[in-house]
Design a protein around this motif. Structure first.
Motif, PDB file in Angstrom:
ATOM      1  N   VAL A 130       0.868  -1.173   0.000  1.00 38.18           N
ATOM      2  CA  VAL A 130       0.000   0.000   0.000  1.00 38.18           C
ATOM      3  C   VAL A 130       0.908   1.227   0.000  1.00 38.18           C
ATOM      4  N   THR A 131       0.675   2.131  -0.941  1.00 34.83           N
ATOM      5  CA  THR A 131       1.442   3.370  -1.018  1.00 34.83           C
ATOM      6  C   THR A 131       0.496   4.544  -0.859  1.00 34.83           C
ATOM      7  N   VAL A 132       0.762   5.389   0.116  1.00 34.46           N
ATOM      8  CA  VAL A 132      -0.089   6.553   0.401  1.00 34.46           C
ATOM      9  C   VAL A 132       0.702   7.815   0.103  1.00 34.46           C
ATOM     10  N   LEU A 133       0.114   8.691  -0.715  1.00 31.40           N
ATOM     11  CA  LEU A 133       0.784   9.919  -1.140  1.00 31.40           C
ATOM     12  C   LEU A 133      -0.116  11.119  -0.854  1.00 31.40           C
ATOM     13  N   GLN A 134       0.391  12.077  -0.099  1.00 35.04           N
ATOM     14  CA  GLN A 134      -0.288  13.351   0.150  1.00 35.04           C
ATOM     15  C   GLN A 134      -1.776  13.157   0.447  1.00 35.04           C
ATOM     16  N   THR A 135      -2.058  12.373   1.459  1.00 33.87           N
ATOM     17  CA  THR A 135      -3.430  12.003   1.804  1.00 33.87           C
ATOM     18  C   THR A 135      -3.757  12.426   3.229  1.00 33.87           C
ATOM     19  N   LYS A 154      -6.251   4.165  14.571  1.00 33.94           N
ATOM     20  CA  LYS A 154      -4.948   4.458  13.988  1.00 33.94           C
ATOM     21  C   LYS A 154      -5.097   4.483  12.475  1.00 33.94           C
ATOM     22  N   ALA A 155      -4.088   5.042  11.791  1.00 31.27           N
ATOM     23  CA  ALA A 155      -4.201   5.227  10.342  1.00 31.27           C
ATOM     24  C   ALA A 155      -4.256   3.903   9.590  1.00 31.27           C
ATOM     25  N   VAL A 156      -3.438   2.939  10.017  1.00 31.09           N
ATOM     26  CA  VAL A 156      -3.339   1.659   9.306  1.00 31.09           C
ATOM     27  C   VAL A 156      -3.341   0.519  10.318  1.00 31.09           C
ATOM     28  N   ALA A 157      -4.107  -0.517  10.007  1.00 35.01           N
ATOM     29  CA  ALA A 157      -4.079  -1.741  10.799  1.00 35.01           C
ATOM     30  C   ALA A 157      -3.704  -2.889   9.877  1.00 35.01           C
ATOM     31  N   THR A 158      -2.701  -3.679  10.262  1.00 30.40           N
ATOM     32  CA  THR A 158      -2.260  -4.801   9.435  1.00 30.40           C
ATOM     33  C   THR A 158      -2.392  -6.090  10.227  1.00 30.40           C
ATOM     34  N   SER A 159      -2.820  -7.144   9.551  1.00 30.95           N
ATOM     35  CA  SER A 159      -2.916  -8.457  10.173  1.00 30.95           C
ATOM     36  C   SER A 159      -2.257  -9.518   9.313  1.00 30.95           C
ATOM     37  N   GLY A 160      -1.551  -9.071   8.285  1.00 30.39           N
ATOM     38  CA  GLY A 160      -0.857 -10.001   7.394  1.00 30.39           C
ATOM     39  C   GLY A 160       0.649  -9.871   7.524  1.00 30.39           C
ATOM     40  N   ASP A 161       1.341  -9.917   6.387  1.00 30.39           N
ATOM     41  CA  ASP A 161       2.800  -9.870   6.373  1.00 30.39           C
ATOM     42  C   ASP A 161       3.352  -8.465   6.189  1.00 30.39           C
ATOM     43  N   LEU A 162       2.502  -7.463   6.007  1.00 35.19           N
ATOM     44  CA  LEU A 162       2.978  -6.119   5.706  1.00 35.19           C
ATOM     45  C   LEU A 162       3.082  -5.287   6.979  1.00 35.19           C
ATOM     46  N   VAL A 163       4.031  -4.343   6.959  1.00 38.03           N
ATOM     47  CA  VAL A 163       4.236  -3.451   8.103  1.00 38.03           C
ATOM     48  C   VAL A 163       4.363  -2.016   7.589  1.00 38.03           C
ATOM     49  N   LEU A 164       4.088  -1.078   8.479  1.00 39.35           N
ATOM     50  CA  LEU A 164       4.160   0.345   8.138  1.00 39.35           C
ATOM     51  C   LEU A 164       5.620   0.791   8.032  1.00 39.35           C
ATOM     52  N   GLN A 165       5.939   1.524   6.961  1.00 35.88           N
ATOM     53  CA  GLN A 165       7.316   1.954   6.725  1.00 35.88           C
ATOM     54  C   GLN A 165       7.331   3.356   6.106  1.00 35.88           C
ATOM     55  N   LEU A 173      -3.438  17.372   8.488  1.00 37.82           N
ATOM     56  CA  LEU A 173      -2.190  16.626   8.416  1.00 37.82           C
ATOM     57  C   LEU A 173      -2.202  15.813   7.130  1.00 37.82           C
ATOM     58  N   TYR A 174      -1.113  15.883   6.385  1.00 35.03           N
ATOM     59  CA  TYR A 174      -0.992  15.117   5.153  1.00 35.03           C
ATOM     60  C   TYR A 174       0.069  14.038   5.343  1.00 35.03           C
ATOM     61  N   PHE A 175      -0.269  12.814   4.914  1.00 34.34           N
ATOM     62  CA  PHE A 175       0.594  11.663   5.166  1.00 34.34           C
ATOM     63  C   PHE A 175       1.173  11.110   3.867  1.00 34.34           C
ATOM     64  N   TRP A 176       2.425  10.653   3.993  1.00 38.23           N
ATOM     65  CA  TRP A 176       3.080   9.838   2.979  1.00 38.23           C
ATOM     66  C   TRP A 176       3.639   8.613   3.701  1.00 38.23           C
ATOM     67  N   PHE A 177       3.291   7.414   3.270  1.00 37.26           N
ATOM     68  CA  PHE A 177       3.897   6.224   3.874  1.00 37.26           C
ATOM     69  C   PHE A 177       3.672   5.019   2.981  1.00 37.26           C
ATOM     70  N   ASP A 178       4.374   3.940   3.320  1.00 36.45           N
ATOM     71  CA  ASP A 178       4.243   2.681   2.616  1.00 36.45           C
ATOM     72  C   ASP A 178       3.881   1.587   3.606  1.00 36.45           C
ATOM     73  N   VAL A 179       3.085   0.640   3.155  1.00 35.74           N
ATOM     74  CA  VAL A 179       2.818  -0.582   3.919  1.00 35.74           C
ATOM     75  C   VAL A 179       3.341  -1.708   3.037  1.00 35.74           C
ATOM     76  N   ASP A 180       4.469  -2.272   3.446  1.00 36.14           N
ATOM     77  CA  ASP A 180       5.191  -3.213   2.568  1.00 36.14           C
ATOM     78  C   ASP A 180       5.861  -4.283   3.423  1.00 36.14           C
ATOM     79  N   HIS A 181       6.498  -5.226   2.741  1.00 31.29           N
ATOM     80  CA  HIS A 181       7.239  -6.272   3.435  1.00 31.29           C
ATOM     81  C   HIS A 181       8.484  -5.674   4.083  1.00 31.29           C
ATOM     82  N   GLU A 182       8.871  -6.235   5.208  1.00 29.89           N
ATOM     83  CA  GLU A 182      10.060  -5.747   5.905  1.00 29.89           C
ATOM     84  C   GLU A 182      11.310  -6.043   5.093  1.00 29.89           C
TER      85      GLU A 182
END
Length: 269
Positions: free
Chosen positions: A226-231, A238-249, A260-269
């Motif tokens: 998941v890629t979040v840009l200027q959102t 909380k902004a993101v909840a994960t229950s699989g293999d992905l983590v907030l980065q 508040l504007y956010f940029w972040f990735d939810v990806d594999h470690e």
């Protein structure tokens, strides 16, 4: 004795060799407008829908017709009366159902578009047709798990997604891009149960039906993220909840006067 008349011919100026070569080169070039409609439309399909493809409609009448052709866009407009128009739908669900992989759905601004657990299992792009995200709002009423459930690579842009209870976006698999959107969870006593983005990618295979598992095999090979840009993200536990293999980065936050504007990735470690 009559003298013969002498006809004077004007002197012909020899064309310089460099000018001649330049003229031949210009004549040999093919203009983009010499291409047939199908070929030119195929080229336009590679452009980013907004703003690049949208701006090509300003070139001329022909380019406007091709840039706005139903083959390149599907439109959602609840106010339209003539449903015989190609590529025009009353609801987002019907547009998603009719879309082909790679299609772009332009959602008309004004009013609220009610959505509930709409599954997207094909790679498509959903774009708000307003000047700002607040002009195109998707509302998920209480009792629904999510507004959109994404099982394929998708892009959301220039949209506002509101959820009264539950999550705005449920990411199952594929690469999801959220660009310039607003995700809002309503503030209420059960706020701790709400979350704008929930990702179960990589850890929910046992909960999917055999058909859904088959549809996501290709996406799992390519990878999930998941890629979040200027959102803007508002409300929820909380902004993101994960229950699989992905983590907030790679989180970045920009403070403005009101949001508040956010940029972040939810990806594999």
């Amino acid at each position: 004795m009559e003298n013969p008349k002498i006809t004077k011919h004007p002197h012909r100026i020899a064309e310089p060799r460099m000018m001649k070569k330049k003229r031949m080169k210009v004549e040999s070039l093919t203009s983009l407008n010499n291409l047939d409609d199908g070929c030119l439309m195929h080229i336009l399909s590679f452009l980013s829908p907004i703003p690049d493809r949208y701006n090509t409609a300003l070139v001329c009448h022909r380019w406007r017709y091709l840039a706005c052709h139903p083959r390149l866009w599907l439109r959602v407009d609840p106010l339209v009366k003539d449903l015989s128009l190609p590529g025009v739908f009353h609801s987002i669900e019907s547009a998603v159902s009719a879309a082909r992989p790679g299609d772009t759905i332009l959602i008309g601004p004004g009013g609220n578009h009610h959505v509930s657990n709409i599954q997207i299992n094909k790679p498509i792009c959903l774009i708000g047709g307003g000047e700002i995200p607040d002009e195109t709002t998707l509302v998920c009423s209480r009792g629904s798990d999510s507004a959109l459930e994404l099982l394929s690579t998708c892009k959301l842009a220039n949209l506002t997604v509101k959820a009264e209870l539950g999550c705005c976006l449920l990411h199952r698999s594929g690469r999801l891009t959220i660009d310039g959107c607003v995700l809002q969870c309503e503030t209420n006593p059960l706020d701790h149960l709400s979350c704008p983005i929930v990702s179960t990618a990589g850890g929910d295979e046992d909960n999917l039906s055999p058909v859904e598992v088959k549809e996501t095999v290709v996406e799992k090979v390519k990878g999930n993220s998941v890629t979040v840009l200027q959102t803007r993200i508002e409300g929820g536990a909380k902004a993101v909840a994960t229950s699989g293999d992905l983590v907030l980065q790679r989180v970045r936050v920009m403070y403005s006067k009101a949001y508040l504007y956010f940029w972040f990735d939810v990806d594999h470690e």
